[in-house]
Design a protein around this motif. Structure first.
Motif, short mmCIF file in Angstrom:
data_model
loop_
_atom_site.label_atom_id
_atom_site.label_comp_id
_atom_site.label_asym_id
_atom_site.label_seq_id
_atom_site.Cartn_x
_atom_site.Cartn_y
_atom_site.Cartn_z
N ARG A 64 0.68 -1.13 -0.15
CA ARG A 64 -0.18 -0.03 0.06
C ARG A 64 0.88 1.25 -0.02
O ARG A 64 0.36 2.37 -0.24
CB ARG A 64 -0.73 -0.16 1.23
CG ARG A 64 -2.05 -1.07 1.19
CD ARG A 64 -2.68 -1.16 2.60
NE ARG A 64 -1.85 -1.89 3.43
CZ ARG A 64 -2.32 -1.84 4.72
NH1 ARG A 64 -3.53 -1.60 5.24
NH2 ARG A 64 -1.54 -2.21 5.79
N ASP A 65 2.13 1.02 0.48
CA ASP A 65 2.87 2.25 0.40
C ASP A 65 3.74 2.60 -1.01
O ASP A 65 4.23 3.48 -1.03
CB ASP A 65 4.00 2.01 1.25
CG ASP A 65 3.46 2.13 2.79
OD1 ASP A 65 2.61 2.89 3.12
OD2 ASP A 65 3.98 1.08 3.49
N GLN B 67 3.38 2.86 -5.26
CA GLN B 67 2.40 3.07 -6.29
C GLN B 67 2.96 2.42 -7.38
O GLN B 67 1.83 1.93 -8.53
CB GLN B 67 2.40 4.66 -6.52
CG GLN B 67 1.22 5.00 -7.67
CD GLN B 67 1.16 6.68 -7.87
OE1 GLN B 67 1.63 7.29 -7.08
NE2 GLN B 67 0.49 6.98 -8.97
N CYS C 68 3.70 5.98 -2.56
CA CYS C 68 2.25 6.85 -2.31
C CYS C 68 2.50 8.03 -1.63
O CYS C 68 1.58 9.05 -2.06
CB CYS C 68 1.42 5.83 -1.97
SG CYS C 68 0.96 4.47 -2.65
N THR C 69 3.26 8.30 -0.82
CA THR C 69 3.45 9.62 0.06
C THR C 69 4.88 10.14 -0.16
O THR C 69 5.92 9.24 -0.23
CB THR C 69 3.08 9.22 1.50
OG1 THR C 69 4.04 8.44 2.04
CG2 THR C 69 1.49 8.89 1.52
#
Length: 278
Positions: free
Chosen positions: A112-113, A115, A135-136
């Motif tokens: 989930r971290d 992309q 992602c961040t």
């Protein structure tokens, strides 16, 4: 016969004069035509220059927008070098990079971290670099902070810069080496060279509002005093005191006292008066 010869000479002179006049008039006409053509060409060139300038400004603006968009697109990217290439699918590559990050940098990341992950370049003897898009931005910063953990290993990482930024950073590297020889601390931030001289220290300058004004300003004290006096005259303060006799008793307070005296029994009134007399 002589008269005929004189007449012929006169005719010859007139013809020569006319020929000269015709030549002069022809030169004037050609000059005027050339001048008109040059004026028209200049007008057309000025129009073309204006259009060229407008197009140049538009292209520069478009290039700046493209550069900003490209910078934003690469803002959360990190390029990893030296990771073995043996994955058979995208999920294998994703699991390998997550395992590498969690083991080397002591982080707890999952799919989930991330992309996007992809290898770039042609296959060869050496493993191709991996571009990881997080992602961040915080995940990227956490990894960059622990970049030293890759020291003395076959692995290394770098930020994802556009091609023109890489070329500019190469040019700045030569200037950075010269500054380091002088004893200055130098860092390259994106496309700028930041020089921190050893003798200079960064100091925070106080803002004008925080600095006290020690010098007296002419005319300000008198004007402020006059303003205060005007305010006092326009809004006179009423002296307040705790005693009832010093102030003005309102009718509501009198009625409240009278009602209390009426409602209280006479025995209590007599007791209070006896206590006062004693």
């Amino acid at each position: 016969m002589e008269e005929i010869m004189k007449a012929l000479k006169n005719i010859q002179k007139e013809l020569n004069a006319q020929k000269i006049e015709i030549q002069k008039s022809g030169e004037k006409v050609t000059e005027q035509v050339i001048l008109n053509i040059s004026n028209k060409l200049e007008e057309k060139f000025t129009v073309l220059e204006e259009k060229h300038q407008i197009l140049k400004e538009k292209t520069e603006q478009q290039e700046k927008r493209i550069q900003i968009m490209e910078k934003q697109a690469r803002q959360r990217n990190i390029i990893f070098f030296g990771i073995e290439e043996g994955e058979a699918s995208y999920h294998n590559l994703e699991n390998n990079i997550l395992q590498f990050i969690n083991e080397i940098f002591s982080l707890q990341m999952d799919c989930r971290d991330i992309q996007e992950i992809k290898r770039v370049g042609k296959k060869g003897e050496r493993p191709r670099p991996i571009i990881v898009t997080f992602c961040t931005l915080g995940s990227k910063i956490n990894i960059l902070k622990q970049k030293r953990s890759l020291k003395d290993t076959q692995y290394h990482l770098s930020e994802d810069y556009p091609k023109y930024i890489l070329e500019k950073r190469k040019e700045l590297q030569a200037e950075a080496n010269k500054e380091r020889e002088k004893g200055n601390k130098v860092t390259i931030k994106y496309d700028k060279l930041v020089i921190l001289k050893s003798n200079n220290k960064r100091t925070l300058e106080a803002s004008p509002e925080s600095v006290p004004n020690t010098q007296p300003q002419t005319g300000t004290s008198t004007t402020r005093a006059s303003k205060k006096n005007k305010i006092k005259q326009s809004n006179p303060s009423i002296s307040r005191s705790n005693s009832v006799t010093e102030g003005v008793i309102k009718p509501s307070i009198l009625s409240y006292l009278v009602n209390n005296n009426i409602n209280t029994p006479r025995n209590q009134i007599n007791d209070t008066t006896d206590n006062l007399n004693s």
